[in-house]
Design a protein around this motif. Structure first.
Motif, short mmCIF file in Angstrom:
data_model
loop_
_atom_site.label_atom_id
_atom_site.label_comp_id
_atom_site.label_asym_id
_atom_site.label_seq_id
_atom_site.Cartn_x
_atom_site.Cartn_y
_atom_site.Cartn_z
N GLN A 1 -3.74 9.24 -0.90
CA GLN A 1 -3.89 10.33 -1.90
C GLN A 1 -4.69 11.49 -1.32
O GLN A 1 -4.34 12.66 -1.50
N ARG B 1 -4.72 3.12 -0.32
CA ARG B 1 -3.97 3.98 -1.25
C ARG B 1 -4.73 5.27 -1.53
O ARG B 1 -4.14 6.35 -1.62
N GLU B 2 -6.04 5.15 -1.66
CA GLU B 2 -6.85 6.35 -1.91
C GLU B 2 -6.82 7.28 -0.69
O GLU B 2 -6.78 8.50 -0.83
N VAL C 1 0.82 -1.21 0.00
CA VAL C 1 0.00 0.00 0.00
C VAL C 1 0.86 1.27 0.00
O VAL C 1 0.37 2.34 -0.32
N TYR C 2 2.14 1.13 0.37
CA TYR C 2 3.03 2.29 0.40
C TYR C 2 4.47 1.81 0.26
O TYR C 2 4.84 0.77 0.83
#
Ligand code: 5GP
Ligand code: ZN
Length: 146
Positions: free
Chosen positions: A138, A134-135, A19-20
């Motif tokens: 962002q 992930r969103e 995820v990162y």
């Protein structure tokens, strides 16, 4: 380090739902999550315990744990908080001997769900969960850029 599953995830020899990632740190979904969004943050360089972890790298791991805790609040997972935890050493029930920070999203009054998840540790909808995280990152980045 040879035989370390998390080092294999860093090199891509073992799969993980990431995820990162940055130059120093990787974050991916726990294979047996307590709740949806349970994530592990690791330094890319192997260290078995905190005793062997460079302090600057420890700060980088926490930087990403902090980012994820904030991103989870902004994600569709709708967390109200998080438990950030390191099991450091066998005495503290560390089972994977590559230092990692657990980030476990929490909701108000989730204690029954959390308790069931603590026992069953069953993953559900992992790709969707990762997309939500992930969103959330962002959204956080957009917010911080303002
Ligand atoms: P510890 O007790 O060492 O703090 O927790 C290790 C964590 O790593 C556990 O929550 C476990 O589910 C997770 N884990 C163990 N092996 C793997 C793996 O191969 N991939 C992923 N994504 N998580 C793992
Ligand atoms: Zn390792």
């Amino acid at each position: 380090m040879d035989g370390c599953i998390f080092c294999k995830i860093v090199t891509g020899e073992a799969p993980a739902i990431v995820v990162y990632e940055d130059d120093l740190v990787l974050a991916f979904l726990d294979i047996r999550p307590i709740v949806a969004g349970h994530t592990l943050v690791i330094p890319k360089t192997h260290s078995a315990t905190l005793d062997h972890l460079d302090p600057d790298l420890a700060a980088d791991v926490f930087r990403v744990g902090h980012l994820l805790a904030r991103a989870l609040r902004r994600s569709e997972l709708g967390s109200d908080g998080a438990n950030l935890l390191i099991n450091d050493g066998r005495a503290a029930f560390q089972t994977v001997h590559h230092t990692h920070l657990h980030v476990v999203p929490r909701k108000h009054r989730d204690i029954v769900q959390f308790g069931i998840g603590f026992v069953t540790r069953r993953p559900r909808g992992r790709e969707q969960v990762a997309a939500h995280i992930r969103e959330g990152i962002q959204r956080l980045n957009a917010e911080d850029a303002q």
